[in-house]
Write a protein that holds these residues in place. Structure first.
Motif, PDB file in Angstrom:
ATOM      1  N   TRP A  52       0.817  -1.208   0.000  1.00 38.67           N
ATOM      2  CA  TRP A  52       0.000   0.000   0.000  1.00 38.67           C
ATOM      3  C   TRP A  52       0.849   1.255   0.000  1.00 38.67           C
ATOM      4  O   TRP A  52       0.369   2.333   0.302  1.00 38.67           O
ATOM      5  CB  TRP A  52      -0.929   0.011   1.207  1.00 38.67           C
ATOM      6  CG  TRP A  52      -2.098  -0.913   1.085  1.00 38.67           C
ATOM      7  CD1 TRP A  52      -2.432  -1.675   0.004  1.00 38.67           C
ATOM      8  CD2 TRP A  52      -3.080  -1.180   2.073  1.00 38.67           C
ATOM      9  NE1 TRP A  52      -3.562  -2.401   0.275  1.00 38.67           N
ATOM     10  CE2 TRP A  52      -3.986  -2.114   1.540  1.00 38.67           C
ATOM     11  CE3 TRP A  52      -3.295  -0.721   3.364  1.00 38.67           C
ATOM     12  CZ2 TRP A  52      -5.077  -2.593   2.248  1.00 38.67           C
ATOM     13  CZ3 TRP A  52      -4.373  -1.199   4.069  1.00 38.67           C
ATOM     14  CH2 TRP A  52      -5.262  -2.122   3.512  1.00 38.67           C
ATOM     15  N   SER A  53       2.125   1.123  -0.363  1.00 39.68           N
ATOM     16  CA  SER A  53       2.966   2.308  -0.467  1.00 39.68           C
ATOM     17  C   SER A  53       3.754   2.307  -1.770  1.00 39.68           C
ATOM     18  O   SER A  53       4.586   3.173  -1.975  1.00 39.68           O
ATOM     19  CB  SER A  53       3.923   2.391   0.731  1.00 39.68           C
ATOM     20  OG  SER A  53       4.760   1.255   0.761  1.00 39.68           O
ATOM     21  N   ASP A  54       3.468   1.364  -2.648  1.00 35.90           N
ATOM     22  CA  ASP A  54       4.199   1.220  -3.911  1.00 35.90           C
ATOM     23  C   ASP A  54       3.484   1.982  -5.020  1.00 35.90           C
ATOM     24  O   ASP A  54       2.455   1.531  -5.522  1.00 35.90           O
ATOM     25  CB  ASP A  54       4.335  -0.259  -4.267  1.00 35.90           C
ATOM     26  CG  ASP A  54       5.286  -0.496  -5.423  1.00 35.90           C
ATOM     27  OD1 ASP A  54       5.533   0.450  -6.203  1.00 35.90           O
ATOM     28  OD2 ASP A  54       5.775  -1.628  -5.548  1.00 35.90           O
ATOM     29  N   THR A  55       4.032   3.134  -5.388  1.00 40.90           N
ATOM     30  CA  THR A  55       3.376   3.976  -6.392  1.00 40.90           C
ATOM     31  C   THR A  55       3.327   3.322  -7.765  1.00 40.90           C
ATOM     32  O   THR A  55       2.493   3.697  -8.583  1.00 40.90           O
ATOM     33  CB  THR A  55       4.070   5.345  -6.504  1.00 40.90           C
ATOM     34  OG1 THR A  55       5.450   5.133  -6.819  1.00 40.90           O
ATOM     35  CG2 THR A  55       3.937   6.128  -5.214  1.00 40.90           C
ATOM     36  N   SER A  56       4.175   2.336  -8.030  1.00 39.31           N
ATOM     37  CA  SER A  56       4.120   1.663  -9.334  1.00 39.31           C
ATOM     38  C   SER A  56       2.828   0.868  -9.493  1.00 39.31           C
ATOM     39  O   SER A  56       2.479   0.483 -10.593  1.00 39.31           O
ATOM     40  CB  SER A  56       5.339   0.759  -9.537  1.00 39.31           C
ATOM     41  OG  SER A  56       5.332  -0.307  -8.609  1.00 39.31           O
ATOM     42  N   TYR A  57       2.107   0.630  -8.387  1.00 37.39           N
ATOM     43  CA  TYR A  57       0.822  -0.082  -8.447  1.00 37.39           C
ATOM     44  C   TYR A  57      -0.357   0.879  -8.398  1.00 37.39           C
ATOM     45  O   TYR A  57      -1.481   0.478  -8.166  1.00 37.39           O
ATOM     46  CB  TYR A  57       0.701  -1.082  -7.298  1.00 37.39           C
ATOM     47  CG  TYR A  57       1.706  -2.204  -7.338  1.00 37.39           C
ATOM     48  CD1 TYR A  57       2.263  -2.654  -8.532  1.00 37.39           C
ATOM     49  CD2 TYR A  57       2.110  -2.818  -6.171  1.00 37.39           C
ATOM     50  CE1 TYR A  57       3.185  -3.681  -8.560  1.00 37.39           C
ATOM     51  CE2 TYR A  57       3.034  -3.851  -6.181  1.00 37.39           C
ATOM     52  CZ  TYR A  57       3.560  -4.270  -7.378  1.00 37.39           C
ATOM     53  OH  TYR A  57       4.473  -5.293  -7.396  1.00 37.39           O
ATOM     54  N   GLY A  58      -0.107   2.162  -8.576  1.00 35.36           N
ATOM     55  CA  GLY A  58      -1.187   3.142  -8.576  1.00 35.36           C
ATOM     56  C   GLY A  58      -1.552   3.673  -7.205  1.00 35.36           C
ATOM     57  O   GLY A  58      -2.577   4.332  -7.038  1.00 35.36           O
ATOM     58  N   VAL A  59      -0.723   3.401  -6.213  1.00 33.10           N
ATOM     59  CA  VAL A  59      -0.993   3.876  -4.858  1.00 33.10           C
ATOM     60  C   VAL A  59      -0.793   5.393  -4.827  1.00 33.10           C
ATOM     61  O   VAL A  59       0.173   5.921  -5.374  1.00 33.10           O
ATOM     62  CB  VAL A  59      -0.058   3.183  -3.848  1.00 33.10           C
ATOM     63  CG1 VAL A  59      -0.157   3.821  -2.474  1.00 33.10           C
ATOM     64  CG2 VAL A  59      -0.378   1.695  -3.775  1.00 33.10           C
ATOM     65  N   ASP A  60      -1.716   6.093  -4.191  1.00 28.09           N
ATOM     66  CA  ASP A  60      -1.629   7.544  -4.033  1.00 28.09           C
ATOM     67  C   ASP A  60      -0.687   7.840  -2.863  1.00 28.09           C
ATOM     68  O   ASP A  60      -1.043   7.636  -1.701  1.00 28.09           O
ATOM     69  CB  ASP A  60      -3.028   8.108  -3.777  1.00 28.09           C
ATOM     70  CG  ASP A  60      -3.050   9.620  -3.673  1.00 28.09           C
ATOM     71  OD1 ASP A  60      -2.002  10.238  -3.368  1.00 28.09           O
ATOM     72  OD2 ASP A  60      -4.126  10.195  -3.888  1.00 28.09           O
ATOM     73  N   GLN A  61       0.511   8.310  -3.167  1.00 28.44           N
ATOM     74  CA  GLN A  61       1.512   8.570  -2.139  1.00 28.44           C
ATOM     75  C   GLN A  61       1.041   9.620  -1.139  1.00 28.44           C
ATOM     76  O   GLN A  61       1.404   9.578   0.030  1.00 28.44           O
ATOM     77  CB  GLN A  61       2.840   8.991  -2.776  1.00 28.44           C
ATOM     78  CG  GLN A  61       4.000   8.979  -1.812  1.00 28.44           C
ATOM     79  CD  GLN A  61       4.287   7.595  -1.244  1.00 28.44           C
ATOM     80  OE1 GLN A  61       4.174   6.585  -1.930  1.00 28.44           O
ATOM     81  NE2 GLN A  61       4.663   7.540   0.017  1.00 28.44           N
ATOM     82  N   GLY A  62       0.198  10.549  -1.574  1.00 33.42           N
ATOM     83  CA  GLY A  62      -0.342  11.545  -0.657  1.00 33.42           C
ATOM     84  C   GLY A  62      -1.179  10.911   0.445  1.00 33.42           C
ATOM     85  O   GLY A  62      -1.109  11.326   1.607  1.00 33.42           O
TER      86      GLY A  62
END
Length: 160
Positions: A52-62
């Motif tokens: 749930w923190s991997d932006t390559s999977y579309g997770v919103d880092q914000g």
């Protein structure tokens, strides 16, 4: 076959790295030095473990940053206003993440009304209210628990 954590053989991310039925992680905080920093690290590790923190999977880092911020605010509030935190609980399901911070004071929090951003202090619960999808407080035999929830759909829009 790929060996990347959190991916299927064709390289697509798995729906979730959570076990069936979700996962509940607890971190005792009573008496620990630097509980805010430890709680932030514990939360970041759990989010990593659940992909749930991997932006390559579309997770919103914000939203990931908001979750860690809310944990820090709740633990800091317990330090400042309730004699210190007792425990941090992260309860994750396929649909939501619930953050709980317990302390030994049964007094329920009261956000400063009206919120006055120009004045120092009194911003913690306002931040929790504005960044989480839901929040609340419950008394129990040992004091109280302040909780905040984040919808997974907001965190990782492609996952439900």
């Amino acid at each position: 076959m790929t060996t990347s954590p959190g991916t299927l053989d064709d390289g697509r991310p798995e729906e979730s790295m959570l076990p069936p039925g979700g996962q509940r992680r607890r971190m005792p905080l009573a008496g620990l030095p630097k509980p805010v920093a430890r709680a932030r690290g514990f939360t970041s590790q759990a989010l990593d473990d659940w992909s749930w923190s991997d932006t390559s999977y579309g997770v919103d880092q914000g939203v990931v940053e908001d979750i860690v911020l809310v944990v820090a605010e709740l633990v800091a509030n317990a330090m400042l206003h309730a004699g210190g935190p007792l425990e941090l609980v992260l309860d994750a399901t396929q649909s939501r993440l619930r953050v709980e911070v317990s302390d030994g004071d049964p007094t329920l929090p009261a956000p400063r009304r009206p919120h006055q951003p120009a004045l120092p202090g009194g911003h913690g619960l306002f931040i929790v209210q504005r960044t989480s999808d839901r929040w609340g407080a419950e008394r129990h035999g040992m004091g109280k628990t302040i909780w905040a929830e984040f919808d997974v759909a907001r965190l990782a829009p492609g996952r439900r």
